[in-house]
Design a protein around this motif. Structure first.
Motif, PDB file in Angstrom:
ATOM      1  N   ALA A  77       0.969  -1.150  -0.015  1.00 29.34           N
ATOM      2  CA  ALA A  77       0.027  -0.012   0.147  1.00 29.34           C
ATOM      3  C   ALA A  77       0.699   1.305  -0.010  1.00 29.34           C
ATOM      4  N   THR A  78       1.930   1.345   0.672  1.00 27.89           N
ATOM      5  CA  THR A  78       2.614   2.434   0.772  1.00 27.89           C
ATOM      6  C   THR A  78       4.143   2.399   0.260  1.00 27.89           C
ATOM      7  N   GLU A 102       1.165   9.549  -5.160  1.00 26.88           N
ATOM      8  CA  GLU A 102      -0.288   8.928  -5.333  1.00 26.88           C
ATOM      9  C   GLU A 102      -0.748   7.954  -3.915  1.00 26.88           C
ATOM     10  N   LYS A 103       0.543   7.337  -3.669  1.00 25.36           N
ATOM     11  CA  LYS A 103       0.439   6.559  -2.260  1.00 25.36           C
ATOM     12  C   LYS A 103       0.295   7.507  -1.087  1.00 25.36           C
ATOM     13  N   LYS A 105      -1.197  10.316  -1.021  1.00 21.26           N
ATOM     14  CA  LYS A 105      -2.315  11.012  -0.931  1.00 21.26           C
ATOM     15  C   LYS A 105      -3.469   9.893  -0.205  1.00 21.26           C
ATOM     16  N   VAL A 106      -3.258   8.717  -0.445  1.00 19.45           N
ATOM     17  CA  VAL A 106      -4.181   7.686   0.125  1.00 19.45           C
ATOM     18  C   VAL A 106      -3.879   7.392   1.472  1.00 19.45           C
ATOM     19  N   TYR A 107      -2.469   6.917   1.808  1.00 21.49           N
ATOM     20  CA  TYR A 107      -2.054   6.550   2.957  1.00 21.49           C
ATOM     21  C   TYR A 107      -1.316   7.288   3.806  1.00 21.49           C
TER      22      TYR A 107
END
Length: 361
Positions: A77-78, A102-103, A105-107
């Motif tokens: 995920a990261t 992008e990672k 932004k989510v995590y």
């Protein structure tokens, strides 16, 4: 030294045209040119268009793939590992940083190691990509072995630059962009072109004695780590360079230490590689993962203001904020143009003629 001054657009058009002649796509040619121009604009002349002929020579030797298939080969995920397919580091590293962003932004954060790449220009370019997204950017790369660790007479590490960039509010970003050697090899190249000596503490000869000869590396000498020698903290620069090498290459599957392939085309890569190409490490952390971004920027502005108002030992000098000289150079050169020494202009025009591209005018 005699300089000629060119507009940003002149150099951008020229550089894009050269990358297109190498077979790069329009998108990659624009991106690669943008990375080099950012260096020239920020006053880091050693890593700008002066390096263009070096990329071309490596492409001619088939050590740079102008049409790479850049792939994610492992990820969580990261985190991720990217294979650059021997592409220009100027396009592989931005791909990896975009992935890290992008990672994040989510995590909250994203970390990407890269293998099978090439020289990626200035580290600051990639870290500033994260800053544009209200993130802290981290970028580093290993490089061909030119640096002797403390007490060593062998070249085992590259100049291995690292960069940390932080978004501010009223002030420009704080950008700590530095080689972990006493000096970047590009600074020696500038001195060589101008036929000037270099400062004491940058290099040692092959016997391990300090030298001011800008051509010492050609004579079997080596660059010294940040700190210069054992009496001035070279173990700290050695430790930082080792950290970059491990994160960029041991972690990703790139070549490390003395196995990193040389940037110059007339030197062959080691015959016993331990990985693929050179390696990078890029990271992005959302500021608001720690505190509201506006609060952080307010306090970083306060930090900057306090340091800028510091008392100094010389009344004619002021404390410089990391990244400030480069920011001021960028503002000035966008307005007044980018100076290139005649030797670089001659080299670029000969390159253009060889490729059938337009020359600088």
């Amino acid at each position: 030294m005699i300089f000629q001054t060119f507009t940003e657009q002149q150099l951008r058009s020229f550089t894009e045209a050269v990358f297109l002649k190498m077979g790069c796509s329009d998108t990659h040619a624009r991106l690669a040119a943008d990375v080099l121009l950012k260096s020239d604009l920020r006053g880091i002349d050693s890593h700008g268009v002066a390096r263009l002929s070096g990329y071309v020579r490596l492409w001619e030797k088939k050590r740079i793939n102008s049409r790479p298939d850049i792939k994610i080969v492992h990820q969580t995920a990261t985190t991720a590992t990217v294979d650059g397919d021997a592409g220009l580091g100027l396009v592989v590293a931005p791909f990896a940083m975009e992935l890290a962003i992008e990672k994040a932004k989510v995590y909250g954060s994203g970390w990407v190691s890269v293998r099978n790449s090439n020289h990626f220009g200035i580290a600051g370019y990639h870290s500033l990509m994260a800053v544009e997204n209200d993130m802290i950017g981290i970028s580093m790369t290993n490089a061909s072995p030119l640096v002797a660790p403390t007490y060593s007479s062998e070249r085992l590490l590259g100049t291995n630059p690292m960069c940390y960039a932080f978004p501010a509010g009223a002030y420009p970003p704080v950008v700590v962009d530095m080689a972990t050697a006493a000096a970047a090899n590009g600074k020696l190249e500038i001195a060589q072109r101008a036929d000037l000596p270099i400062p004491e503490g940058w290099v040692q000869n092959k016997q391990g004695h300090s030298s001011t000869n800008a051509h010492e590396l050609k004579n079997g000498g080596s660059l010294l780590p940040l700190g210069s020698d054992k009496d001035h903290g070279s173990h700290k620069g050695y430790g930082l360079g080792a950290t970059v090498d491990i994160l960029s290459a041991v972690l990703s599957g790139a070549n490390y230490g003395p196995w990193v392939p040389p940037f110059v085309a007339f030197l062959e890569p080691p015959s016993d590689p331990v990985g693929e190409g050179i390696g990078h490490f890029l990271g992005a952390m959302r500021v608001d993962g720690f505190r509201p971004a506006a609060e952080f920027k307010t306090h970083l502005d306060n930090w900057i203001a306090r340091f800028k108002s510091s008392g100094t030992i010389d009344p004619s000098k002021k404390v410089i904020i990391p990244g400030e000289p480069e920011y001021l150079s960028e503002q000035q050169r966008r307005e007044k143009g980018i100076p290139l020494i005649d030797a670089v202009v001659k080299d670029l025009n000969e390159l253009a003629q060889k490729l059938g591209s337009h020359t600088l005018s």
